[in-house]
Enzyme design. Sequence first.
Site, PDB file in Angstrom:
ATOM      1  N   LYS A 278       0.847  -0.988   0.043  1.00  0.00           N
ATOM      2  CA  LYS A 278       0.109   0.260  -0.083  1.00  0.00           C
ATOM      3  C   LYS A 278       0.826   1.270  -0.021  1.00  0.00           C
ATOM      4  CE  LYS A 278      -3.557  -2.346   2.811  1.00  0.00           C
ATOM      5  NZ  LYS A 278      -3.681  -2.932   3.939  1.00  0.00           N
TER       6      LYS A 278
HETATM    7  N1  GLU Z   1      -3.160  -8.232   8.472  1.00  0.00           N
HETATM    8  C1  GLU Z   1      -1.729  -8.579   8.175  1.00  0.00           C
HETATM    9  C2  GLU Z   1      -1.560  -7.888   6.911  1.00  0.00           C
HETATM   10  O1  GLU Z   1      -2.641  -7.108   6.364  1.00  0.00           O
HETATM   11  C3  GLU Z   1      -1.716 -10.012   7.505  1.00  0.00           C
HETATM   12  C4  GLU Z   1      -1.855 -10.999   8.912  1.00  0.00           C
HETATM   13  C5  GLU Z   1      -1.692 -12.493   8.685  1.00  0.00           C
HETATM   14  O2  GLU Z   1      -2.034 -13.018   7.576  1.00  0.00           O
HETATM   15  O3  GLU Z   1      -1.097 -13.227   9.395  1.00  0.00           O
HETATM   16  O4  GLU Z   1      -0.462  -7.775   6.355  1.00  0.00           O
END
Ligand code: GLU
Length: 305
Positions: A278
């Site tokens: 992002k």
């Molecule tokens: N929330 C994390 C991210 O957006 C990914 C978490 C996971 O897959 O363990 O990078």
Amino acid sequence: MNSQYRTGPVDVGALAPKDDLRRVFRFAPSPNGFLHIGHAYSALRNFEMARRTDGRFLLRIEDIDTERCRPEYEQAIYEDLEWLGLTWEEPVLRQSEHFSAYSKAVEHLQERGLLYSCFCSRLEISRVVTERRDWSHDPDGGPIYPGICRPLPEGERARRLASGQHAALRIDMPQAASQVGHLLGWSEYGEGEDARDVHADPSNWGDCVLARKDIPTSYHISVVVDDARQGVTDIVRGQDLFEATSLHRLLQEIFDLPMPRYHHHDLLRDPAGQKLSKSTRAKSLRALREEGITAQDVRKRLGFS
Ligand code: GLU
């Protein structure tokens, strides 16, 4: 785990039925920007594996960072995944509604003497590590914490906390490793179901931060707690989180939580070889959509029919 420390699992409240034997996959984005094609790949991998194995597919919104996460990004996640043709179980778990579960896990670590409060600013840490010259990096590229606050006497710590000084809670990594008392690892599977054993090395992270005053948890705590509560059996995510799995295995062991199987897939890269993210302004799924690209085009380009 050394038996003198075994106090049973942390009671974080199971959210999954115990007698359901299906495999459970999840996609767990953070709503701090729009999803890009790398997210689409990860979501589709999970979704298709769940479909192929008659498993369950969950969507989890990882929004503990209430400053950076925004409702419009969360809404966009639902829209973009629907556009891609994905469906998931309701209700969706939103981590911002579960801080109390994460606090229980943090308290569990505190009760075992595995966390200490640290009052250092980033600047202070970088000054100290630069002076020491022989510092090493954690897997995210930051300096390993040089332990400045670790020897603070408890009275001094209490005095600083009482005076309102901002503190982060760091794991005492050597202590945690010695309480667990044995080597850790996990089963990593590849493109097929072929698995290999991987040795976990949580010490690569040093005394990392596991909770703060403004965010009383961290990605590492919340992800481990929720994967267990939701009965996730298969964690399929990008290679960028491979090293984090060592830390997750350590926490699972301390909390006495089951070990899922892992698959860390390759990351999609831009033509210059940079990982899509992002922050590097990778083109969002909605921007592609506005250019007239269809969900079918995206699926095909990513190798899904
Ligand atoms: N929330 C994390 C991210 O957006 C990914 C978490 C996971 O897959 O363990 O990078």
